[in-house]
Design a protein around this motif. Structure first.
Motif, PDB file in Angstrom:
ATOM      1  N   ASN A 226       0.933  -1.128  -0.048  1.00  0.00           N
ATOM      2  CA  ASN A 226      -0.020   0.123  -0.125  1.00  0.00           C
ATOM      3  C   ASN A 226       0.578   1.293   0.024  1.00  0.00           C
ATOM      4  OD1 ASN A 226      -2.517  -1.677   0.022  1.00  0.00           O
ATOM      5  ND2 ASN A 226      -3.007  -1.219   2.097  1.00  0.00           N
ATOM      6  N   ASP A 227       1.999   1.192   0.641  1.00  0.00           N
ATOM      7  CA  ASP A 227       2.830   2.284   0.938  1.00  0.00           C
ATOM      8  C   ASP A 227       3.575   2.524  -0.417  1.00  0.00           C
ATOM      9  OD1 ASP A 227       2.135   2.791   3.659  1.00  0.00           O
ATOM     10  OD2 ASP A 227       3.753   1.968   4.468  1.00  0.00           O
ATOM     11  N   TRP A 228       3.892   1.678  -1.060  1.00  0.00           N
ATOM     12  CA  TRP A 228       4.793   1.350  -2.372  1.00  0.00           C
ATOM     13  C   TRP A 228       4.063   2.127  -3.429  1.00  0.00           C
ATOM     14  CZ3 TRP A 228       4.410  -0.211  -7.151  1.00  0.00           C
ATOM     15  CH2 TRP A 228       5.579  -0.169  -8.097  1.00  0.00           C
ATOM     16  N   VAL A 229       2.600   1.632  -3.389  1.00  0.00           N
ATOM     17  CA  VAL A 229       1.828   1.912  -4.602  1.00  0.00           C
ATOM     18  C   VAL A 229       1.457   3.541  -4.410  1.00  0.00           C
ATOM     19  CG1 VAL A 229      -0.507   1.978  -5.601  1.00  0.00           C
ATOM     20  CG2 VAL A 229       0.755  -0.470  -4.869  1.00  0.00           C
ATOM     21  N   GLN A 230       1.263   3.918  -3.002  1.00  0.00           N
ATOM     22  CA  GLN A 230       0.812   5.528  -3.069  1.00  0.00           C
ATOM     23  C   GLN A 230       2.072   6.239  -3.413  1.00  0.00           C
ATOM     24  OE1 GLN A 230      -1.161   6.599   0.535  1.00  0.00           O
ATOM     25  NE2 GLN A 230      -0.948   8.692   0.201  1.00  0.00           N
ATOM     26  N   HIS A 231       3.492   5.770  -2.989  1.00  0.00           N
ATOM     27  CA  HIS A 231       4.545   6.516  -3.102  1.00  0.00           C
ATOM     28  C   HIS A 231       4.802   6.498  -4.419  1.00  0.00           C
ATOM     29  CE1 HIS A 231       8.431   8.190  -2.587  1.00  0.00           C
ATOM     30  NE2 HIS A 231       9.105   7.457  -3.221  1.00  0.00           N
TER      31      HIS A 231
END
Length: 257
Positions: free
Chosen positions: A9-14
């Protein structure tokens, strides 16, 4: 198989600028696991590396997430109701109606709206159509459709507003294209349109968590001028419409008060 969704989730948002935490968790995790496995990855860390390196895989991922299932006049009886409200509530009030087709997917919805304007001789109407997916917007701008996507369009309108090519596909006429401006837009993070007389946002919020859905509806209400209308999908209901300045005037149609 244990998957590290917090990391992903963090990777996709960043990396991609998409907020997965706003979507219904189990549904979204199931979709991600399915496309990850189909891509040959065994962990989300491995899948992230694949997406980083491979633009084709990255596009497939974004397209899979954004759920681009649509057709012209989806739920046709509701569009007939909407057309009646457009003619009785909007056209008499506003000389140059601005219509926003939010999360427009492959363009079937804004072209449907353009046909409604043309059929009713509303030459001054303009349509802004937005979606999060660049590739889907390219398809929308191209305006080329399979026969199953135009199955709800009347024979008269098919003949008037489309040209059938040698492959049996239907090309939207320049007259309809000229009524629409396509833009990239993310309902979860970007600034909304303003001064809208009509907002059409259908079959999108059903995938969002309650807090994200409520925030989207609040912003859609803010996008409308007083007297404007919001047209939602056949399974979408705004529970506390009055709290955000809307009143229900028909099935899945709300008016800004």
């Amino acid at each position: 198989m244990e998957l590290n969704f917090d990391f992903f989730n963090d990777w996709v948002q960043h990396r991609l600028g998409i907020r997965l935490d706003a979507y219904k968790e189990r549904q979204m995790q199931r979709r991600i696991a399915n496309i990850m496995t189909a891509a040959g990855a065994t962990s989300l860390e491995q899948y992230a590396k694949l997406l980083e390196a491979d633009s084709v895989a990255r596009h497939a991922f974004v397209e899979h997430l954004t759920i681009n299932v649509t057709e012209f006049y989806r739920n046709k009886s509701l569009f007939e109701m909407f057309e009646q409200r457009l003619m009785t509530q909007i056209v008499p009030q506003f000389d140059h109606p601005k219509i926003w087709s939010a999360a427009c997917s492959i363009g079937a919805e804004p072209y449907t709206l353009a046909m409604i304007l043309a059929r009713n001789n509303i030459a001054s109407g303009r349509i802004v159509a937005t979606d999060i997916d660049d590739e889907i917007l390219k398809k929308a701008k191209a305006g080329l459709y399979q026969s199953n996507e135009v199955k709800n369009v009347s024979a008269r309108d098919l003949d008037k507003y489309f040209a059938k090519n040698a492959e049996g596909k239907y090309q939207v006429s320049p007259m309809l294209k000229n009524k629409i401006t396509f833009k990239k837009h993310d309902l979860l993070k970007d600034r909304y349109e303003s001064g809208c007389h009509v907002v059409v946002c259908r079959n999108v919020t059903i995938y969002f968590k309650a807090d994200a859905r409520d925030e989207v509806y609040r912003k859609l209400s803010d996008a409308l001028v007083q007297g404007g209308i919001l047209f939602t999908g056949a399974t979408e209901t705004i529970g506390q419409a009055e709290e955000i300045g809307l009143k229900k005037i028909d099935s899945f149609i709300y008016q800004k008060v």
